[in-house]
Write a protein that holds these residues in place. Structure first.
Motif, PDB file in Angstrom:
ATOM      1  N   UNK A  37       0.751  -0.926  -0.019  1.00  0.00           N
ATOM      2  CA  UNK A  37      -0.178   0.212  -0.165  1.00  0.00           C
ATOM      3  C   UNK A  37       0.656   1.247   0.125  1.00  0.00           C
ATOM      4  N   UNK A  38       0.507   2.158  -0.245  1.00  0.00           N
ATOM      5  CA  UNK A  38       1.213   3.546  -0.111  1.00  0.00           C
ATOM      6  C   UNK A  38       1.615   3.564   1.134  1.00  0.00           C
ATOM      7  N   UNK A  39       3.169   4.420   1.060  1.00  0.00           N
ATOM      8  CA  UNK A  39       3.692   4.533   2.244  1.00  0.00           C
ATOM      9  C   UNK A  39       3.073   5.329   3.196  1.00  0.00           C
ATOM     10  N   UNK A  44       1.132  12.974  12.064  1.00  0.00           N
ATOM     11  CA  UNK A  44       0.627  13.862  11.924  1.00  0.00           C
ATOM     12  C   UNK A  44      -0.462  13.940  10.529  1.00  0.00           C
ATOM     13  N   UNK A  45      -0.671  12.585   9.968  1.00  0.00           N
ATOM     14  CA  UNK A  45      -1.547  12.455   8.926  1.00  0.00           C
ATOM     15  C   UNK A  45      -0.936  12.897   7.482  1.00  0.00           C
ATOM     16  N   UNK A  46      -0.030  13.696   7.446  1.00  0.00           N
ATOM     17  CA  UNK A  46       0.941  14.171   6.468  1.00  0.00           C
ATOM     18  C   UNK A  46      -0.068  15.195   5.448  1.00  0.00           C
ATOM     19  N   UNK A  47      -1.283  15.255   5.484  1.00  0.00           N
ATOM     20  CA  UNK A  47      -1.990  15.856   4.521  1.00  0.00           C
ATOM     21  C   UNK A  47      -1.545  17.447   4.279  1.00  0.00           C
ATOM     22  N   UNK A  48      -0.836  17.941   5.143  1.00  0.00           N
ATOM     23  CA  UNK A  48      -0.473  19.234   4.712  1.00  0.00           C
ATOM     24  C   UNK A  48       0.599  19.257   3.865  1.00  0.00           C
ATOM     25  N   UNK A  49       1.478  18.243   3.685  1.00  0.00           N
ATOM     26  CA  UNK A  49       2.501  18.088   2.699  1.00  0.00           C
ATOM     27  C   UNK A  49       2.211  17.863   1.286  1.00  0.00           C
ATOM     28  N   UNK A  55      -3.696  13.820  -1.767  1.00  0.00           N
ATOM     29  CA  UNK A  55      -4.294  13.461  -0.477  1.00  0.00           C
ATOM     30  C   UNK A  55      -5.298  11.986  -0.650  1.00  0.00           C
ATOM     31  N   UNK A  56      -5.834  11.948  -2.000  1.00  0.00           N
ATOM     32  CA  UNK A  56      -6.742  10.735  -2.049  1.00  0.00           C
ATOM     33  C   UNK A  56      -5.833   9.502  -1.537  1.00  0.00           C
ATOM     34  N   UNK A  57      -4.591   9.612  -1.956  1.00  0.00           N
ATOM     35  CA  UNK A  57      -3.780   8.291  -1.450  1.00  0.00           C
ATOM     36  C   UNK A  57      -3.823   7.812  -0.042  1.00  0.00           C
ATOM     37  N   UNK A  58      -4.419   8.986   0.787  1.00  0.00           N
ATOM     38  CA  UNK A  58      -4.325   8.765   2.077  1.00  0.00           C
ATOM     39  C   UNK A  58      -5.749   7.973   2.730  1.00  0.00           C
ATOM     40  N   UNK A  59      -6.362   7.778   1.746  1.00  0.00           N
ATOM     41  CA  UNK A  59      -7.722   6.945   2.070  1.00  0.00           C
ATOM     42  C   UNK A  59      -7.512   5.405   1.814  1.00  0.00           C
ATOM     43  N   UNK A  87      -1.798   5.336  -8.792  1.00  0.00           N
ATOM     44  CA  UNK A  87      -2.008   4.349  -9.919  1.00  0.00           C
ATOM     45  C   UNK A  87      -2.477   2.905  -9.024  1.00  0.00           C
ATOM     46  N   UNK A  88      -1.896   2.885  -7.866  1.00  0.00           N
ATOM     47  CA  UNK A  88      -2.093   1.635  -7.000  1.00  0.00           C
ATOM     48  C   UNK A  88      -3.476   1.788  -6.435  1.00  0.00           C
ATOM     49  N   UNK A  89      -3.852   3.051  -5.854  1.00  0.00           N
ATOM     50  CA  UNK A  89      -5.362   3.471  -5.427  1.00  0.00           C
ATOM     51  C   UNK A  89      -6.341   3.148  -6.497  1.00  0.00           C
ATOM     52  N   UNK A  90      -5.968   3.622  -7.799  1.00  0.00           N
ATOM     53  CA  UNK A  90      -7.181   3.288  -8.755  1.00  0.00           C
ATOM     54  C   UNK A  90      -7.276   1.779  -9.091  1.00  0.00           C
ATOM     55  N   UNK A  91      -6.431   1.088  -8.866  1.00  0.00           N
ATOM     56  CA  UNK A  91      -6.459  -0.160  -9.092  1.00  0.00           C
ATOM     57  C   UNK A  91      -6.986  -0.948  -8.122  1.00  0.00           C
TER      58      UNK A  91
END
Length: 102
Positions: A37-39, A44-49, A55-59, A87-91
């Protein structure tokens, strides 16, 4: 940096054999991570960076390893890394698998 003077011999050994990744196996057993899965976004959730499209990858449940790590790790830019995660998320979405069923 190949020979970072701040890293001890024990630290090099631990990193070389990925022993520092072992605590993440506990997170996999607890269902907080998957093997692939994504790293992780960090504490802190990392969404600010991230840009909004990234950000969708965080789901998706974070993984011990990801496409980025097996596709060139140090030769891939941050933007390419984000595209690989997306790409992984879309798959996952196309296959009907969600982060809760991975």
């Amino acid at each position: 940096m190949k020979s970072d003077p701040r890293v001890t011999a024990i630290g090099r050994f631990i990193r070389k054999y990925s022993i520092d990744e072992l605590p993440q196996l506990v997170n996999i057993l607890r269902g907080e991570m998957s093997i692939v899965g994504p790293a992780s976004a960090g504490a802190e959730g990392g969404s600010r960076q991230y840009e909004p499209w990234q950000r969708r990858r965080l789901s998706v449940r974070p993984g011990l390893t990801c496409v980025w790590q097996v596709s060139g790790r140090n030769e891939i830019s941050f933007e390419q890394w984000m595209y690989l995660d997306m790409q992984y998320h879309r798959q996952l979405e196309a296959s009907g698998r969600t982060s809760s069923s991975s």
